[in-house]
Write an enzyme that holds these catalytic residues in place. Sequence first.
Site, PDB file in Angstrom:
ATOM      1  N   GLY A  57      30.305  32.384   2.053  1.00 14.59           N
ATOM      2  CA  GLY A  57      29.723  31.352   1.223  1.00 14.59           C
ATOM      3  C   GLY A  57      28.744  31.964   0.256  1.00 14.59           C
ATOM      4  O   GLY A  57      28.663  33.188   0.112  1.00 14.59           O
ATOM      5  N   ASP A 184      21.844  14.580   0.501  1.00 12.14           N
ATOM      6  CA  ASP A 184      23.179  15.014   0.056  1.00 12.14           C
ATOM      7  C   ASP A 184      24.255  14.458   0.981  1.00 12.14           C
ATOM      8  O   ASP A 184      25.221  15.144   1.308  1.00 12.14           O
ATOM      9  CB  ASP A 184      23.258  16.539   0.001  1.00 12.14           C
ATOM     10  CG  ASP A 184      24.460  17.029  -0.809  1.00 12.14           C
ATOM     11  OD1 ASP A 184      25.065  16.199  -1.536  1.00 12.14           O
ATOM     12  OD2 ASP A 184      24.815  18.213  -0.719  1.00 12.14           O
TER      13      ASP A 184
END
Length: 510
Positions: A57, A184
């Site tokens: 990532g 989020d």
Amino acid sequence: MNSDLTSLEVLTPQAGVPVLAPARHEPHTPRLMLRDPSPEAPVPFGRYQLIRRIGAGGMGEVFLAREGGEHPRACVVKKVLPNLVANRAFVGRFLDEAKVVVRLKHTNIARVYAMGDVGGEYFLTMEYVQGKTVSRFTKRLRDRKAEMPLGLILLLGEKVCQGLEYAHHAKDESGSSLHLVHRDLSPANVCISYRGDVKIIDFGAAQSTLKEEQTAPRVVIGNLTYMAPEQAKKLIVDGRADVYSCGVMLWELLAWHALPQKGDPIERWRRAANPSWEGPSKHNRSVPRGIDDVILKALKKEPSERWSSAAEFGEALKKARLRHAPDVTERDLGELLSRVFHKEKASEDEVLTEAIYGKTVTPLAGDKTRRLALVPPTALAFEHTAVLAPADILKANDDATDPERPDPTVADEGTPTPARDPRLSRPLREHLREQRKSFGLSFGDVQEPLIEESLIQEIEATGDEEPYRSGEGDTAAYERAARWQRAALFGGVFFVALGLGFLGVWLALR
């Protein structure tokens, strides 16, 4: 405690919760991993055994791992990139976040077990959730021309609200509120396990009083599609912003109308700041009108007009579920997920057997299904979409975000227009751009970003990947292949018949 772990990871005697000591900002010399881990030869890492590299990532590499002890368990270990260890801001946010997330212990929140360092390498360890995100689940259902039943949608929302309510009222060791807000929440950050457990995956963009380092004022963190208006305008947010995001997710499921995830950031930002909603029953007539009222109250533009808390919203969803689908349980949710991901589940069962018990299973070479089974939803935790914009246009100004006004960037330079905001020295379109961020650092700031798009696609279901081709033949990819097969079959039959016809004529003329 394992002697390989540094003093960063300690246990508080009062609660037995892993917390971190004050940040040490001097650069570390990371220990090199000389070989890739494998089930046959796992790499020791503190009290963990790294089994396989899952992917990479923005902040580092992700591994499937085993935590030893009397009851071994599979987990996800994410190791921070070595060049980020010397970044004071990044490490500060990393340690700051750790003080919050390791305290969250609730059945509807995926656990973060520990964050710290091993031999100078920073890491975080997360729960291995055996399941799929809501975004991945709904994409598979759409590919199969199926819908999620009403009762399961209401149950999903109810469980998400329970997790949010717990987090919103979480306290520190002294009993003071953390004032935690997710910021989020989206279908990519909510997971369903094959047992039917609903878990909020990531509080890595969370806002809390424990944070010593704050997000840059120009950055709006979160998915614009599900973002509350006050958050889009960079105003102070509380738990009602998460209520709004949950409402958007449920609206999308009930209407069974996919909301746009891409496109012009400025237009999406304007829609987020000044939303306009109609009831989901307008798109899906099977939705009762009473449920419209429940969802639309969560989607009010003004926070004061929404449900006052996640608990209140969850209770309204529960009442609606008991009215319309009283017999629905988490088991039903898990069974539906297991049916539409039956191949992946079988492969994932093998992967977990391999990870927990050290039993070697079929090699992964050439087997896409088994490779994807190595990608649990938590692999992208703490990596978020962010919009970078100047603080002066993020104030509570409807003129700058009003979607009904013309875009100043496309107006003729010689033509005066009220939409031209005098505060903007550059065209508005140059101000906003979407990025992925991790602990306040954009992937573009990393010298050698390791982001792997396939990892994002598998977890978040961005829609860019090829549709899954199931053995049952009901996805778009399979249908295309099936049409070609049918055309070839009909063509073959036609030419055979034509040949037999000519043969019959020839025999008759003889």
